[in-house]
Write an enzyme that holds these catalytic residues in place. Sequence first.
Site, PDB file in Angstrom:
ATOM      1  N   ARG A   1       0.818  -1.342   0.061  1.00 12.34           N
ATOM      2  CA  ARG A   1       0.237   0.025   0.019  1.00 12.34           C
ATOM      3  C   ARG A   1       0.829   1.330  -0.450  1.00 12.34           C
ATOM      4  NH1 ARG A   1      -1.055  -2.592   5.013  1.00 12.34           N
ATOM      5  NH2 ARG A   1      -3.263  -3.566   3.780  1.00 12.34           N
TER       6      ARG A   1
ATOM      7  N   CYS B   1       9.228   0.086   8.994  1.00 10.68           N
ATOM      8  CA  CYS B   1       8.776  -1.182   9.729  1.00 10.68           C
ATOM      9  C   CYS B   1       9.989  -1.943  10.686  1.00 10.68           C
ATOM     10  CB  CYS B   1       7.324  -1.726   9.616  1.00 10.68           C
ATOM     11  SG  CYS B   1       5.794  -1.191   9.723  1.00 10.68           S
TER      12      CYS B   1
ATOM     13  N   HIS C   1       8.713   1.336   3.579  1.00 12.55           N
ATOM     14  CA  HIS C   1       8.278   0.141   4.390  1.00 12.55           C
ATOM     15  C   HIS C   1       9.643  -0.771   4.600  1.00 12.55           C
ATOM     16  CE1 HIS C   1       4.185   0.350   4.049  1.00 12.55           C
ATOM     17  NE2 HIS C   1       4.667   0.625   2.474  1.00 12.55           N
ATOM     18  N   GLY C   2       9.321  -1.978   5.987  1.00  8.05           N
ATOM     19  CA  GLY C   2      10.377  -2.295   5.762  1.00  8.05           C
ATOM     20  C   GLY C   2      10.325  -4.067   7.278  1.00  8.05           C
TER      21      GLY C   2
END
Length: 465
Positions: free
Chosen positions: A252, A355, A312-313
Amino acid sequence: MSSQGPHSDKNCKGTFREKLLIICSNLGVEDVEHLKFLCIGLVPNKNLEKSSSASDVFEHLLAEDLLSENDPFFLAELLYIIGQKKLLQYLNYTKEKVEHLLPTQRRVSLFRNLLYELSADIDKEKLKDMIFLLGDSLPKTEMTSLGLLAFLEKQDKIDENNLKYLEDLCKTVVPKLLRNIEKYKREKATQIVVSPADKEAESLYQGEEELFSQTEVKRFLEALPGAAVYRMNRKHRGHCVIVNNHSFTSLRDRRGTCKDAEILKCVFTWLGFTVCKYDNVTKGRMEEVLQEQKCNPDHVNGDCFVFCILTHGKFGAVYSSDEALIPIREIMSHFTARQCPGLADKPKLFFIQACQGDEIQPSVSIEADALNPEQQPTSLQGILQDSIPVEADFLLGLATVPGYVSFRDVQEGSWYIQSLCNHLKTLVPSHEDILSILTAVNNDVVEISGKDNGNQGQEENSVGC
């Protein structure tokens, strides 16, 4: 200041020495004494004592490499302090520009500034009272308030670490000046950069619950940059890289991330960095950026290097916009002393808003963007081993701890980056060291998390990463 006002703007043009001569013509005897006082400790005393004009002082500044056509900031700082702000135009400075640069480029010490400020608040009557109290310990000559303070310093009655004599004097004659001295003590305390190994372990606790064991905290502190103080007076503050990933192949969109990128760019530009921002970076483009920055010749003239990643991660790694997982260690390894000699012995700061797992710390109604990690770390030691090169001068700031999501407001940006930038703007002018700032950021994010604990069922604004 002499009776003639500053010359017209047309005289701002000319050789550097011609401009200095114009400045000299607009400074009076008192201004010269003030300049001499502010230069104590930077110019040999015997040279200052022989100086009878502003041009004499300027010659000594030139000889000591404190003043040049390419770098006239120290003189701009002096003119700003003594209240001759209109003369800044001859050095191509404005009052606002000097105020902007002072936190990072000041040369006049806090102690020297304190004495100068105190002297301005000691009027003739208070000066007489002080001279009377000190009696025979003073020479039988006419003395100004600045001269009195300079004499006390010369006699070793006061210094930057010992103001007891001056405090007692002010307490008796001008008690209000004690506030200035207390302010100086606070600023001096925050100006000292403490070695990370000396920091209190409790700064890594969150709330009442201990997040890491004492052993893990010790290992973490030992893995941080070991130098107590870094040089911060080169020609250039350094480069700041911002990788801002909003859109992905299947993950997303990271709504609100542009707010983070914008405030990071503004704050690090304000701090004097050259900022390069890259949006929606693929793995291939990331490698190009890393190679470009690794080989950047400007690093030689810079004080430090900053690399910010908004994406993101999952544990120990971050996602490119085409969803390749890139280990944080791999990114940082491009900037070791061997790979990037221009950054050797210079602080390299990495801030990661991503994250590091899928666990949620606060009990709020949120959505986590991180994929489920196959393995989650069981200790802080793991993330240090997997993420940080085995080399000094690196600092890694993560938006969350291993195994957990980090939170981003879809309208206002991430909690971590917004707090980081706000604290940089607030605390850098006070000379706070970076670890103190990151501790404040940590406490801020924890507080925000706590406030959101009762928000279940409300409209969702916070998402993971």
